[in-house]
Design an enzyme around this catalytic site. Structure first.
Site, PDB file in Angstrom:
ATOM      1  N   LYS A 482    -101.616  66.081  41.934  1.00  0.00           N
ATOM      2  CA  LYS A 482    -102.090  66.921  43.034  1.00  0.00           C
ATOM      3  C   LYS A 482    -101.752  66.261  44.361  1.00  0.00           C
ATOM      4  O   LYS A 482    -101.390  65.088  44.422  1.00  0.00           O
ATOM      5  CB  LYS A 482    -103.599  67.129  42.907  1.00  0.00           C
ATOM      6  CG  LYS A 482    -104.411  65.844  42.965  1.00  0.00           C
ATOM      7  CD  LYS A 482    -105.881  66.122  42.781  1.00  0.00           C
ATOM      8  CE  LYS A 482    -106.698  64.822  42.830  1.00  0.00           C
ATOM      9  NZ  LYS A 482    -108.140  65.065  42.702  1.00  0.00           N
ATOM     10  N   TYR A 708     -98.701  53.432  75.884  1.00  0.00           N
ATOM     11  CA  TYR A 708     -99.589  54.314  76.631  1.00  0.00           C
ATOM     12  C   TYR A 708    -100.904  53.622  76.972  1.00  0.00           C
ATOM     13  O   TYR A 708    -101.448  52.852  76.174  1.00  0.00           O
ATOM     14  CB  TYR A 708     -99.884  55.577  75.812  1.00  0.00           C
ATOM     15  CG  TYR A 708     -98.722  56.529  75.706  1.00  0.00           C
ATOM     16  CD1 TYR A 708     -98.184  57.142  76.840  1.00  0.00           C
ATOM     17  CD2 TYR A 708     -98.154  56.831  74.471  1.00  0.00           C
ATOM     18  CE1 TYR A 708     -97.122  58.021  76.734  1.00  0.00           C
ATOM     19  CE2 TYR A 708     -97.091  57.713  74.356  1.00  0.00           C
ATOM     20  CZ  TYR A 708     -96.576  58.299  75.499  1.00  0.00           C
ATOM     21  OH  TYR A 708     -95.517  59.173  75.403  1.00  0.00           O
TER      22      TYR A 708
END
Length: 814
Positions: A482, A708
């Site tokens: 899955k 940043y």
């Protein structure tokens, strides 16, 4: 190997029905990877866990004409049978005879770790010095070693074979088959140690291989090994290697030296340091010792070691453009490695395939005979296209039956545009390194991102087989695929597992199962969270739903009725035992039995989930869950009147609650090499590597900032590196600002500043050898996946499932 059926029977005291004059050049034991039919016999090996006789029909359908088995199946006409009392002993007896008829110098490698890599390194160093044969892959067992020895032909002068054992008394059998002139003992570690009484017992078993050896090469760093070998084999030529200077061959260098200096008795051998980790250096010391023993000069040894840096001892599969799969095996090319690549090709389901093949260089053989044999095995694969590169192989174009195209060099093939026109095929790139067919991989791959997730398929198989070794032979295994197989690639992993006969696959939603069916996966698939709108698709694609409530049961039954399905449809009943997520409770079971009556539904399995199998402190709660499951499933079985499968254990449960395996277990993170049990963890292999490269290296001065928001400011002249990977690739922002580390040249480097969408920066002040283009490990061994998850303050499942689809997945087989 080249014997008639009659000769084989005489050598092994077997009986024959059929054509005794048929020639046998190859014996295949695995029906899935038969790459050639002509002159191949199939041996049906019977073990405690499986019988090869189950696959006789399938190999006969493939065209096999000679079968070696313990029983006769007269319904198969026109087949020559070689009847044996014990198929494995037959194979071992034939291999012993074949080896003892050869006159080659032999090297036998045993130990706990490093056998395969040393065998490959030795082969790469020696194949162009002597006609050399070696064990394919990791063929070193009771079956693998005999098959390896049967590859010896009359032209071989040197044989390099690895020998592995997992149980006491196995080496006695293998030494009787194979007694090497030069014995090499690698590191003695924990692999299979649990099957032996002590480390001393394990060593005694390993070194039995050297009973007839003339030379024994081993590390005296392990005093127990040293004392044992000196005691037993003092009359032989003994050469020791290791890090301590009491060895005959040792490392005379330190971490600050640019070059590695090895002391070999009174000589010194010096070469550039590509890697300094302990396992690599140990293997290099062993390699040098063997090369000196077969009379390779120091200058040649240095040349050969420097080339090893570029060696990739693996086949890799990557997603190509136009729905192609690219199998890249572009380091070296000989007949054996071509056969190995063709076997690997047979694991894929695509109906059409193409081959790129270059000249075979450095093989002392008659060209006409060589390429006749090459064309023979290639023709059996029925390639749609064959592209031949090189001045020699192109002369034999007419031997190939496929649509065949010839080119003098790789660039001519690129310029022709032939490859870029191929759609929905598997393309094997197989060539000698000088032809640089790596360029073709770069041309054909779908994603060009320097950041890759590398998945080692053989490691997955190892981990599955280790967990299977803890089970009874009758216990089935479901593999959870899955969430895109935990981020690794649902189809690629499922196809590999299907090839290796996994019993069930588990997906979360029907869409995942439908996609696998569309791509050719036929293994039974359980849908763990079937949504209401997906029931028709479940039936259409032969998926098997989890049923966890009365509402779901009735709705699914109504859909089955509307579909016109007139047989019993398989379903899986989920029980609530303490997870409090989904499932029928104990007080609902009587009503469940009533509701199942008179419905064309078949309960294929009854199962539940453990909430805390990985937490020792919650053992009492887990035992309570197991008791509820035993009562509830027992009640259902009694009242259903038939015996569905029962399963409750996940990966942690398999290893921690061994008395509750029931009829099936479910493996997920365990097949990826992660375990909550420290002792089990030592037995598993890392399967996933998240890697990138250094894009740029810069120097920043005191006070300058990075990234940043200027979150990192240098307090001294600092060397930094920028990596082309960011939070859009699955690197969470929270591990920036020196929370997390990555590996550069086996050294941890802190992530500095904020992680950007597509990039991040690291501090490499302490790594003077780092340069632009160097590989960077986000996780594998250093840091490990588990350590990386700790940086992220989460679990390994979330880390893997968060890796972006834009990250290229590469599937390798060591």
């Amino acid at each position: 190997m080249k014997y008639t059926v009659n000769e084989i029977a005489n050598i092994t005291n077997a009986k024959v029905i059929g054509d005794k004059n048929m020639i046998i050049n190859n014996i295949a034991f695995d029906s899935r990877i038969i790459y050639a039919i002509k002159h191949t016999a199939f041996i049906a090996i019977n073990t405690k866990k499986n019988s090869g006789e189950k696959y006789i029909e399938s190999v006969i359908d493939r065209g096999i004409k000679v079968v070696i088995s313990e029983h006769h199946y007269p319904q198969y006409e026109d087949i020559t049978w070689i009847f044996v009392e014990n198929s494995m002993q037959f194979l071992q007896k034939l291999a012993k005879y074949h080896f003892e008829q050869s006159h080659l110098q032999s090297i036998g490698i045993t130990g706990s770790n490093g056998k395969t890599i040393l065998k490959e390194w030795l082969y790469q160093c020696l194949w162009n010095e002597f006609p050399t044969v070696k064990s394919p892959k990791s063929f070193n067992s009771q079956i693998g070693l005999p098959l390896s020895l049967l590859q010896i032909n009359q032209d071989h002068q040197l044989g390099i074979f690895e020998v592995g054992i997992s149980m006491p008394e196995e080496m006695q059998v293998l030494e009787n088959i194979f007694h090497p002139q030069i014995g090499l003992l690698t590191h003695i570690g924990t692999a299979h140690a649990a099957n032996f009484d002590s480390e001393e017992h394990l060593i005694d078993e390993k070194i039995e291989l050297f009973k007839e050896s003339e030379v024994i090469i081993y590390s005296s760093d392990n005093l127990l090994v040293h004392n044992k070998i000196k005691e037993l084999y003092s009359s032989k030529k003994l050469i020791t290697y290791g890090f301590q200077d009491r060895n005959d061959v040792y490392l005379k260098t330190n971490d600050k030296d640019e070059d590695i200096v090895v002391k070999y008795f009174d000589e010194e051998i010096s070469f550039p340091a590509h890697q300094r980790d302990e396992s690599t250096l140990t293997n290099v010391l062993a390699l040098i010792t063997v090369l000196k023993e077969v009379n390779i000069s120091n200058d040649r040894i240095i040349e050969k070691i420097n080339v090893l840096k570029a060696v990739e001892m693996r086949l890799e599969a990557i997603e190509g453009s136009k729905n192609n799969i690219i199998i890249n095996d572009s380091f070296n090319l000989d007949l054996d490695s071509l056969k190995t690549a063709l076997q690997f090709l047979n694991e894929y389901q695509k109906s059409k395939k193409s081959l790129v093949l270059t000249d075979i260089i450095g093989v002392n053989a008659n060209s006409q005979e060589l390429y006749e044999e090459v064309s023979e095995i290639v023709n059996e694969q029925k390639f749609a296209n064959v592209f031949l590169i090189g001045e020699e192989i192109t002369l034999f174009k007419n031997l190939f039956k496929s649509a065949t195209f010839t080119f003098n060099n790789t660039q001519e093939l690129i310029d022709s545009k032939h490859l870029t026109e191929i759609e929905n095929q598997i393309i094997l790139l197989k060539g000698a390194r000088k032809f640089e067919i790596q360029k073709l991989k770069d041309l054909l791959e779908l994603r060009k991102h320097d950041t890759v997730l590398e998945i080692n398929l053989n490691a997955i198989l190892h981990n599955i087989n280790y967990h299977k070794s803890l089970l009874k032979p009758s216990t089935k295994m479901m593999a959870m695929v899955k969430a895109n197989a935990y981020g690794l690639g649902s189809y690629e992993i499922s196809e590999f597992l299907q090839h290796h006969h996994i019993d069930y696959l588990g997906v979360a939603y029907a869409d995942e199962g439908v996609e696998l069916r569309k791509k050719g996966i036929t293994t039974p698939i359980i849908v763990m969270n079937p949504e209401q709108h997906s029931y028709e698709a479940i039936i259409q694609y032969n998926l098997e739903p989890e049923i966890y409530s009365f509402r779901v049961l009735e709705l699914f039954y109504e859909t089955v009725q509307r579909s016109g399905f007139d047989k019993e449809y398989p379903i899986h009943i989920k029980l609530e035992t303490g997870m409090h997520r989904l499932g029928f409770k104990e007080d609902e079971l009587q009503q469940l039995i009533q509701n199942l009556q008179h419905k064309n539904l078949k309960v294929q399995s009854i199962f539940s989930h453990l909430s805390s199998a990985d937490i020792p402190a919650e053992k009492d709660y887990t035992i309570m869950q197991l008791e509820i499951f035993e009562r509830s499933s027992g009640y259902l079985i009694k009242n259903l009147g038939y015996q569905p499968l029962r399963h409750i254990l996940n990966s942690s449960g398999i290893t921690n609650y061994t008395s509750h395996h029931y009829d099936m277990v479910r493996i997920g993170i365990g097949m990826l090499g992660e375990s909550s049990n420290a002792d089990i963890q030592k037995q598993l292999q890392y399967t996933v590597s998240f890697k990138t490269v250094i894009s740029q290296i810069s120097m920043i001065t005191k006070g300058e900032s990075v990234g940043y928001s200027r979150k990192y400011k240098a307090d001294h002249l600092t060397k930094i590196a920028t990596l082309p990977v960011g939070y859009a690739d699955g690197i969470p922002r929270l591990i920036g600002n020196e929370t997390g580390n990555v590996g550069v040249n086996k050294t941890l480097a802190p992530i500095i500043g904020n992680v950007c969408m597509d990039m991040m920066m690291i501090n490499i002040d302490g790594i003077p050898t780092a340069k632009e283009g160097d590989q960077v490990t986000i996780f594998n061994a250093k840091p490990s996946l588990k350590e990386f998850a700790e940086y992220c303050k989460t679990i390994t499942y979330e880390v893997l499932t968060s890796i972006s689809p834009r990250v290229k997945r590469i599937y390798v087989k060591d």
